[in-house]
Design an enzyme around this catalytic site. Structure first.
Site: not given
Ligand code: FBP
Length: 520
Positions: A75, A139, A170, A196-197, A199
């Site tokens: 993300g 992803r 991951d 990066k994230t 979260d």
């Molecule tokens: P990453 O861990 O890859 O940075 O993504 C975080 C996130 O934004 C989460 O907070 C959320 O649940 C998810 O991605 C949403 O995924 P997508 O972008 O595939 O809808």
């Protein structure tokens, strides 16, 4: 065409720790190998004894020309473009003819050798800008033997000295496997991970925070503050705000500290469903007695996964759906107890729990409407108490992931990129870049390259035990959580709302350069 603010941000010069100003005057010093359990050593045969490296002042080092590839995985997180800018500035400082190559749309670009050279003009067009759009992201994971071989072919064809993977837990796990694969093939390439994230669940003793968290939380906190003011003015709605963040509740905790809402649920407290519903209904009843028929309630995206009875159901469904594609048949395979829980949930939630898994075999919590589910249950509970409420639901997620990076993220990401250039020069592989003490002055930031394998543990993924970097959840003993726990009682009935306002780029450093509250 850029907005006036975007244009202005192009010329912002990120501040970096003094050691990163001149890369020819620093080097990396090994700190000793990580002591891994046998189980991991058997998987990471070539890379289990990698050393942690720390940046140190050194005598002048002559740089050689470097070719570095980079990709975004997962993300979006504000600041990603500044990692590229730091990398570019770093490798061209090491040698003016160094080249940065961006792989298009994440690991897919690496597998298919789809890439573009990121020259000065390309980098200058995205300095201090949000998003990952310069090269895109995905992803896609490198999993099969063919994909690993395709990646090898690409790095050989591009003659890469280093591959920088900008991703979450991951993706960095994947980076460790790539480093091992390339080492086994005798390739002299550094694989370097960048945390990066939004979260903030990729943490360790050395990785204090992942980039993007600060900007995303500042964006959400602005919106929560605005809603609090609206609630306080109209006095008629209960706002249920679900906040992105997958499993961990770091975002909810940070936003709660910044905005002081009436109630914030923290998934890691692992409360049962009945307890959560009662807590919200009690809050509404108590506030009503004070003449307050409004309020603001924050809930983390991952809440549903932590409610003990639903967690068990999700774990089992993840295992069943790893092999069974027919969802009706999957439900039939549940035990009697889990079936009872499943059918007690609203039909929409049942469908969402069965929806497509992410590439790691996990339920996509961003797609589950927990806020609506709770509103329904709280409504029923209030009916039994002969009470009514006026709920409004919100989901703050994607709007925080690609915003302009805060000064904190702009500086932090640029420093990560420049540090990555040094790690590439020093030919260190299988490491993730870590900076400590980021809420202190730049001179106090400590830069370390940490072997990714040292962060790994075993977890069940898509029905199989796999080595992964475990997600760092909110620690219920941490100073940030304890402060929240001490304050939240007072926020329930007194409206102690705080309105942080929009992220600021100009003015008082106390406002423009602030670090996340949970780090302080
Ligand atoms: P990453 O861990 O890859 O940075 O993504 C975080 C996130 O934004 C989460 O907070 C959320 O649940 C998810 O991605 C949403 O995924 P997508 O972008 O595939 O809808």
């Amino acid at each position: 065409m850029l907005s006036a603010l975007q244009q202005k941000r192009l010329s912002y010069k990120p501040s970096v720790p003094p050691l990163l100003n001149d890369l020819s005057a620093v080097s990396l010093e090994p700190d000793g190998p990580s002591n891994l359990p046998d189980k991991l050593c058997k998987i990471f045969v070539k890379t289990h004894d990698l050393h942690k490296h720390t940046i140190k002042k050194s005598r002048k080092v002559d740089g050689r020309k470097l070719i570095v590839g980079a990709l975004f995985s997962g993300g979006q997180a504000p600041g990603g473009h500044n990692v590229l800018a730091g990398l570019f500035d770093g490798i061209t400082q090491i040698h003016p003819h160094s080249r940065l190559i961006g792989f298009i749309d994440g690991a897919g670009g690496l597998i298919e050798n789809k890439c573009k050279t990121l020259d000065a003009a390309a980098i200058d067009s995205v300095r201090n800008q949000g998003g990952f759009d310069l090269i895109g992201a995905s992803r896609i994971k490198i999993e099969t033997e063919e994909q690993f071989e395709a990646a090898e072919k690409t790095v050989r064809e591009q003659r890469l000295d280093a591959l920088v993977i900008i991703g979450g837990d991951d993706s960095n796990t994947n980076a460790a496997f790539l480093a091992e694969f390339f080492a086994a093939k005798g390739l002299s390439i550094s694989v370097i991970g960048v945390p990066k994230t939004i979260d903030a669940d990729l943490r360790s003793d050395e990785i204090e925070i992942s980039f993007g968290f600060d900007s995303a939380c500042k964006t959400y906190s602005e919106m929560i503050g605005n809603i609090e003011r609206d609630a306080l003015s109209s006095k008629k709605y209960y706002h249920f705000i679900k906040l992105m963040g997958r499993s961990a509740s770091h975002i909810a905790l940070e936003c709660a500290l910044a905005t002081c809402p009436n109630l914030t649920l923290i998934s890691e407290e692992k409360r049962g469903l009945a307890q959560i519903v009662k807590e919200i209904a009690d809050l509404i009843e108590e506030r009503k007695k004070l003449g307050k028929n409004y309020g603001v309630i924050l809930l983390p995206e991952g809440l549903i996964e932590f409610i003990p009875e639903i967690k068990e159901l999700i774990t089992l469904l993840n295992q069943i759906l790893a092999k069974e594609t027919d969802t009706d048949a999957a439900v039939k395979q549940l035990g009697e107890e889990q079936k009872a829980v499943f059918f007690s949930l609203p039909e929409k939630i049942q469908q969402q729990l069965l929806s497509e898994r992410d590439p790691h075999g996990n339920v996509q919590v961003a797609k589950i409407e927990t806020e609506l589910f709770l509103i329904e249950l709280v409504g029923k509970e209030l009916e039994q108490r002969n009470l009514k409420f006026n709920p409004v639901h919100h989901y703050f997620g994607y709007e925080g992931r690609a915003c302009l990076p805060s000064n904190f993220d702009a500086n932090y990401c640029y420093a990560l990129g420049k540090f990555g250039a040094l790690v590439a020069r020093e030919k260190v592989t299988g490491v993730i870049l870590a900076i400590q003490h980021v809420s202190r002055s730049l001179a106090e930031w400590e830069l370390t390259a940490v072997p990714i394998v040292s962060l790994m543990d075993f977890e069940m993924r898509a029905g199989k035990e796999k080595p992964v970097i475990a997600k760092a959840l909110v620690d219920l003993e941490s100073p940030a959580y304890l402060r929240f726990a001490q304050k939240r009682g007072g926020w329930k009935l007194d409206d102690a709302y705080q309105m942080p306002g929009p992220m600021q780029f100009f003015g008082d450093a106390e406002i423009t350069d602030s670090a996340p509250l949970t780090l302080k």
